[in-house]
Design a protein around this motif. Sequence first.
Motif, PDB file in Angstrom:
ATOM      1  N   ILE A 126      43.908   1.952  88.450  1.00  0.00           N
ATOM      2  CA  ILE A 126      44.227   0.753  89.227  1.00  0.00           C
ATOM      3  C   ILE A 126      43.010   0.303  90.025  1.00  0.00           C
ATOM      4  O   ILE A 126      42.701  -0.889  90.077  1.00  0.00           O
ATOM      5  N   VAL A 127      42.320   1.241  90.645  1.00  0.00           N
ATOM      6  CA  VAL A 127      41.125   0.889  91.419  1.00  0.00           C
ATOM      7  C   VAL A 127      40.077   0.273  90.497  1.00  0.00           C
ATOM      8  O   VAL A 127      39.475  -0.758  90.824  1.00  0.00           O
ATOM      9  N   ASP A 128      39.861   0.868  89.330  1.00  0.00           N
ATOM     10  CA  ASP A 128      38.869   0.350  88.388  1.00  0.00           C
ATOM     11  C   ASP A 128      39.211  -1.081  87.961  1.00  0.00           C
ATOM     12  O   ASP A 128      38.360  -1.973  87.999  1.00  0.00           O
ATOM     13  N   VAL A 129      40.461  -1.296  87.591  1.00  0.00           N
ATOM     14  CA  VAL A 129      40.885  -2.635  87.165  1.00  0.00           C
ATOM     15  C   VAL A 129      40.770  -3.616  88.332  1.00  0.00           C
ATOM     16  O   VAL A 129      40.293  -4.744  88.160  1.00  0.00           O
ATOM     17  N   GLY A 130      41.193  -3.197  89.520  1.00  0.00           N
ATOM     18  CA  GLY A 130      41.108  -4.072  90.694  1.00  0.00           C
ATOM     19  C   GLY A 130      39.682  -4.453  91.012  1.00  0.00           C
ATOM     20  O   GLY A 130      39.393  -5.629  91.302  1.00  0.00           O
ATOM     21  N   GLU A 131      38.764  -3.486  90.945  1.00  0.00           N
ATOM     22  CA  GLU A 131      37.368  -3.787  91.232  1.00  0.00           C
ATOM     23  C   GLU A 131      36.787  -4.755  90.221  1.00  0.00           C
ATOM     24  O   GLU A 131      36.029  -5.667  90.575  1.00  0.00           O
ATOM     25  N   ARG A 132      37.156  -4.585  88.962  1.00  0.00           N
ATOM     26  CA  ARG A 132      36.648  -5.494  87.917  1.00  0.00           C
ATOM     27  C   ARG A 132      37.262  -6.881  88.051  1.00  0.00           C
ATOM     28  O   ARG A 132      36.564  -7.890  87.993  1.00  0.00           O
ATOM     29  N   LEU A 133      38.572  -6.936  88.207  1.00  0.00           N
ATOM     30  CA  LEU A 133      39.268  -8.211  88.264  1.00  0.00           C
ATOM     31  C   LEU A 133      38.884  -9.012  89.503  1.00  0.00           C
ATOM     32  O   LEU A 133      38.752 -10.230  89.456  1.00  0.00           O
ATOM     33  N   LEU A 134      38.681  -8.308  90.607  1.00  0.00           N
ATOM     34  CA  LEU A 134      38.351  -8.978  91.864  1.00  0.00           C
ATOM     35  C   LEU A 134      36.858  -9.013  92.132  1.00  0.00           C
ATOM     36  O   LEU A 134      36.428  -9.361  93.218  1.00  0.00           O
ATOM     37  N   ASP A 135      36.100  -8.629  91.124  1.00  0.00           N
ATOM     38  CA  ASP A 135      34.638  -8.709  91.166  1.00  0.00           C
ATOM     39  C   ASP A 135      34.060  -7.935  92.346  1.00  0.00           C
ATOM     40  O   ASP A 135      33.263  -8.456  93.118  1.00  0.00           O
TER      41      ASP A 135
ATOM     42  N   PRO B 285      38.202 -13.219  95.924  1.00  0.00           N
ATOM     43  CA  PRO B 285      36.729 -13.197  95.905  1.00  0.00           C
ATOM     44  C   PRO B 285      36.173 -14.446  96.580  1.00  0.00           C
ATOM     45  O   PRO B 285      36.800 -15.509  96.570  1.00  0.00           O
ATOM     46  N   ASP B 286      35.011 -14.303  97.176  1.00  0.00           N
ATOM     47  CA  ASP B 286      34.385 -15.418  97.888  1.00  0.00           C
ATOM     48  C   ASP B 286      33.911 -16.517  96.950  1.00  0.00           C
ATOM     49  O   ASP B 286      33.860 -17.682  97.320  1.00  0.00           O
ATOM     50  N   HIS B 287      33.529 -16.150  95.758  1.00  0.00           N
ATOM     51  CA  HIS B 287      33.050 -17.137  94.792  1.00  0.00           C
ATOM     52  C   HIS B 287      34.181 -17.517  93.842  1.00  0.00           C
ATOM     53  O   HIS B 287      35.256 -16.954  93.894  1.00  0.00           O
ATOM     54  N   GLU B 288      33.936 -18.464  93.009  1.00  0.00           N
ATOM     55  CA  GLU B 288      34.922 -18.953  92.036  1.00  0.00           C
ATOM     56  C   GLU B 288      36.266 -19.267  92.690  1.00  0.00           C
ATOM     57  O   GLU B 288      37.296 -18.721  92.300  1.00  0.00           O
ATOM     58  N   PRO B 289      36.290 -20.156  93.682  1.00  0.00           N
ATOM     59  CA  PRO B 289      37.542 -20.431  94.385  1.00  0.00           C
ATOM     60  C   PRO B 289      38.655 -20.943  93.466  1.00  0.00           C
ATOM     61  O   PRO B 289      39.829 -20.743  93.761  1.00  0.00           O
ATOM     62  N   ALA B 290      38.290 -21.569  92.350  1.00  0.00           N
ATOM     63  CA  ALA B 290      39.320 -22.090  91.451  1.00  0.00           C
ATOM     64  C   ALA B 290      40.097 -20.971  90.769  1.00  0.00           C
ATOM     65  O   ALA B 290      41.303 -21.088  90.554  1.00  0.00           O
ATOM     66  N   THR B 291      39.430 -19.867  90.434  1.00  0.00           N
ATOM     67  CA  THR B 291      40.115 -18.777  89.731  1.00  0.00           C
ATOM     68  C   THR B 291      40.519 -17.626  90.655  1.00  0.00           C
ATOM     69  O   THR B 291      41.228 -16.723  90.226  1.00  0.00           O
ATOM     70  N   ALA B 292      40.093 -17.646  91.891  1.00  0.00           N
ATOM     71  CA  ALA B 292      40.382 -16.541  92.808  1.00  0.00           C
ATOM     72  C   ALA B 292      41.881 -16.273  92.960  1.00  0.00           C
ATOM     73  O   ALA B 292      42.306 -15.118  92.852  1.00  0.00           O
TER      74      ALA B 292
END
Length: 182
Positions: free
Chosen positions: A171-180, A132-139
């Motif tokens: 998997i898509v749902d979890v990926g979309e949530r986890l990766l914002d 993700p573009d934001h939150e570089p520390a947790t990306a």
Amino acid sequence: MVRGDAREEVLLPAALKLFARHGVSGTSLQMIADELGVSKAAVYHHHHTKESIVLAVLWPAFEQVAALVERVGSLPAGGARRRALVEGLAEQAVTHRQLYAVMLRDVAVPALVASEPRLAAPFAVLRRELQPDHEPATAPLRVAMFLAGLVAPAGDPEIAQLSDEQLRRGIVDVGERLLDLG
């Protein structure tokens, strides 16, 4: 005595079957030869090491991941590209469900993959592109959790009962949530 068959199209499925039963670490070239009804030399003719067999078994899945990375690379950077990667990886997890279950749970396999540049390179791109573009520390953590999670369904008997479509959507749902990507 009827001799067995050590052609590649017979050898690799036999090796995968043994890897499923004994793990990669617990399977020897001799066991593969015995499964095929051939000499160890016949197996050695195609693959000099068990690692070579592991890489050959894994190659179709990794080749498809590399193709996904290349195909998605033509999309504009950002959310659309990341979403396409998540969807493509979900499809791969469904397509190669059995392979993931057998191969990627064995601790020897990730180290082998990391040591093979043609397999490791697409994953380096994936890690970078999925962040993700934001939150570089947790990306990097989010990406690592998503990628590791692609293997998890293969080893969970409850999740193994899901249909391909349920697994893909999950998997898509979890990926979309986890990766914002919501």
